[in-house]
Design an enzyme around this catalytic site. Structure first.
Site, PDB file in Angstrom:
ATOM      1  N   ASP A  37      40.538  47.837  40.510  1.00  0.00           N
ATOM      2  CA  ASP A  37      41.570  48.847  40.269  1.00  0.00           C
ATOM      3  C   ASP A  37      42.183  48.567  38.899  1.00  0.00           C
ATOM      4  O   ASP A  37      43.189  47.862  38.783  1.00  0.00           O
ATOM      5  CB  ASP A  37      42.613  48.782  41.379  1.00  0.00           C
ATOM      6  N   HIS A  38      41.572  49.127  37.850  1.00  0.00           N
ATOM      7  CA  HIS A  38      41.950  48.801  36.473  1.00  0.00           C
ATOM      8  C   HIS A  38      42.365  50.033  35.688  1.00  0.00           C
ATOM      9  O   HIS A  38      41.887  51.140  35.935  1.00  0.00           O
ATOM     10  CB  HIS A  38      40.784  48.115  35.752  1.00  0.00           C
ATOM     11  N   SER A 105      48.618  39.732  42.310  1.00  0.00           N
ATOM     12  CA  SER A 105      49.788  39.729  41.430  1.00  0.00           C
ATOM     13  C   SER A 105      49.517  40.386  40.085  1.00  0.00           C
ATOM     14  O   SER A 105      50.421  40.535  39.279  1.00  0.00           O
ATOM     15  CB  SER A 105      50.291  38.294  41.216  1.00  0.00           C
ATOM     16  N   GLY A 106      48.261  40.792  39.829  1.00  0.00           N
ATOM     17  CA  GLY A 106      47.967  41.639  38.688  1.00  0.00           C
ATOM     18  C   GLY A 106      47.604  40.906  37.410  1.00  0.00           C
ATOM     19  O   GLY A 106      47.655  39.681  37.316  1.00  0.00           O
ATOM     20  N   GLU A 107      47.211  41.717  36.423  1.00  0.00           N
ATOM     21  CA  GLU A 107      46.917  41.223  35.077  1.00  0.00           C
ATOM     22  C   GLU A 107      47.660  42.085  34.060  1.00  0.00           C
ATOM     23  O   GLU A 107      47.802  43.297  34.243  1.00  0.00           O
ATOM     24  CB  GLU A 107      45.415  41.303  34.765  1.00  0.00           C
ATOM     25  N   ASN A 110      46.236  45.566  32.812  1.00  0.00           N
ATOM     26  CA  ASN A 110      46.417  46.831  33.506  1.00  0.00           C
ATOM     27  C   ASN A 110      47.876  47.219  33.687  1.00  0.00           C
ATOM     28  O   ASN A 110      48.227  48.400  33.651  1.00  0.00           O
ATOM     29  CB  ASN A 110      45.757  46.754  34.877  1.00  0.00           C
ATOM     30  N   SER A 173      44.849  31.959  43.707  1.00  0.00           N
ATOM     31  CA  SER A 173      44.313  31.134  42.624  1.00  0.00           C
ATOM     32  C   SER A 173      44.970  29.767  42.566  1.00  0.00           C
ATOM     33  O   SER A 173      44.560  28.914  41.791  1.00  0.00           O
ATOM     34  CB  SER A 173      44.503  31.840  41.273  1.00  0.00           C
ATOM     35  N   GLY A 174      45.997  29.548  43.388  1.00  0.00           N
ATOM     36  CA  GLY A 174      46.718  28.283  43.387  1.00  0.00           C
ATOM     37  C   GLY A 174      47.506  28.109  44.670  1.00  0.00           C
ATOM     38  O   GLY A 174      47.439  28.932  45.590  1.00  0.00           O
ATOM     39  N   LYS A 194      36.036  27.762  45.605  1.00  0.00           N
ATOM     40  CA  LYS A 194      36.813  26.529  45.730  1.00  0.00           C
ATOM     41  C   LYS A 194      37.262  26.334  47.170  1.00  0.00           C
ATOM     42  O   LYS A 194      38.105  27.072  47.685  1.00  0.00           O
ATOM     43  CB  LYS A 194      38.023  26.578  44.806  1.00  0.00           C
TER      44      LYS A 194
END
Length: 321
Positions: A37-38, A105-107, A110, A173-174, A194
């Site tokens: 979804d970009h 949580s997005g980038e 976008n 991611s963490g 991971k």
């Protein structure tokens, strides 16, 4: 047995092609599908970024069996969580129960387009948690009013709710995101094999829930052509999440990857047509504990050859994992 999925990569194909390719993937026997979804492609060479939710609506009508899922939607910047809840409920009705809502949580790539700035990772996770609370409240029915640290909702209600609500997946991611996913998600999403991420997810309530990974691949009978295409369109993937979440546009990814070589990419992305090479790339996800793995074929105009090859050779081999 691990399920193998197909990715509608909106960054590398237009909307009609995405739907047509998904129909072919369903017919080929892929177990599920996901869609990015970009608003921007990662690199200009990818060349596309149609609206994922319109594509999903068309896909729901063009297919009959294959599950659909956002991988992932950010419900905190471009979209208000109340609107995401409405979209997800509608998609579940259109697909007759085949939709899952993957959230993250997005980038900056976008979300910067609405001009709200780009918060720190901690704030983004706080916003994601509040957004999920709002979405679940609306899924529960009735009228929702909410005054929170990041979002307000005034007298909102979903008038069309499916009997079976869309499961909510949370990208991790963490440690903090794993805790959030285990506590608030119905499934977990990760793009790296991971095992420690899945273990952290389990510690916070994730035991027994689906876990979905994703892997880029680049099929082509000409291995050199596959390597060149993977480098041209997917070298951004080597940057890692801390970098990829922060860069605001394709030009930033061009600069950040200027020294990445085709060999660097080929060491991460299986290229060519050797089935064993692809199986060995998928294996770490299965061994880490992922229950579903979505493949991304690099190259928007290379989907049908990949799907045909996958049906005949790759999917049967992957069923053995």
């Amino acid at each position: 047995m691990v399920q193998i999925g197909y990715t509608m990569m909106t960054e590398q194909a237009g909307p009609r092609a995405l739907v047509g390719d998904l129909v072919a993937a369903e017919q080929a026997g892929f177990d599920f599908s996901v869609i990015s979804d970009h608003y921007f492609p990662w690199l200009a060479s990818q060349g596309h970024a149609p609206y994922a939710w319109s594509v999903l609506g068309a896909a729901a009508q063009a297919t009959t069996r294959i599950p659909l899922m956002t991988y992932v939607t950010c419900p905190t910047s471009r979209y208000h969580p109340a609107v995401v809840a409405q979209k997800a409920a509608t998609m579940q009705l259109l697909s007759e129960g085949r939709f899952r809502l993957g959230l993250g949580s997005g980038e900056s790539l976008n979300e910067h387009v609405v001009g709200g700035g780009w918060p720190s990772p901690q704030v983004r996770l706080d916003m994601l948690e509040e957004a999920i609370e709002i979405i679940r409240a609306l899924f529960a029915g009735g009228t929702v009013n909410h005054e929170g640290a990041h979002f307000d909702v005034a007298n909102a209600r979903l008038w069309d709710l499916p009997d079976e609500l869309p499961p909510i997946g949370v990208a991790v991611s963490g440690g903090r995101s794993c805790e959030l996913a285990g506590r608030m998600g119905d499934l977990v999403i990760a793009t790296e094999p991971k095992a420690d991420l899945l273990a952290a997810f389990d510690r916070h309530g994730g035991q027994g829930k689906p876990r979905i990974g994703q892997l880029p691949v680049c099929y082509d009978p000409d291995r050199d052509a596959a390597r060149a295409r993977a480098h041209d369109q997917f070298r951004w993937a080597l940057g890692g999440w801390p970098v990829n979440a922060e860069l605001p546009g394709p030009s930033g990814f061009e600069a950040a990857t200027q020294y990445v070589t085709p060999q660097d990419v080929a060491e991460t992305i299986p290229c060519g047509d050797d089935v064993d090479t692809f199986v060995e790339a998928v294996r770490p996800y299965a061994e880490a504990g992922f229950t579903e793995i979505a493949l991304v074929q690099v190259g928007g105009d290379q989907q049908r050859p990949f799907i045909d090859w996958a049906e005949k050779k790759l999917l049967p081999a992957l069923r053995e994992l």
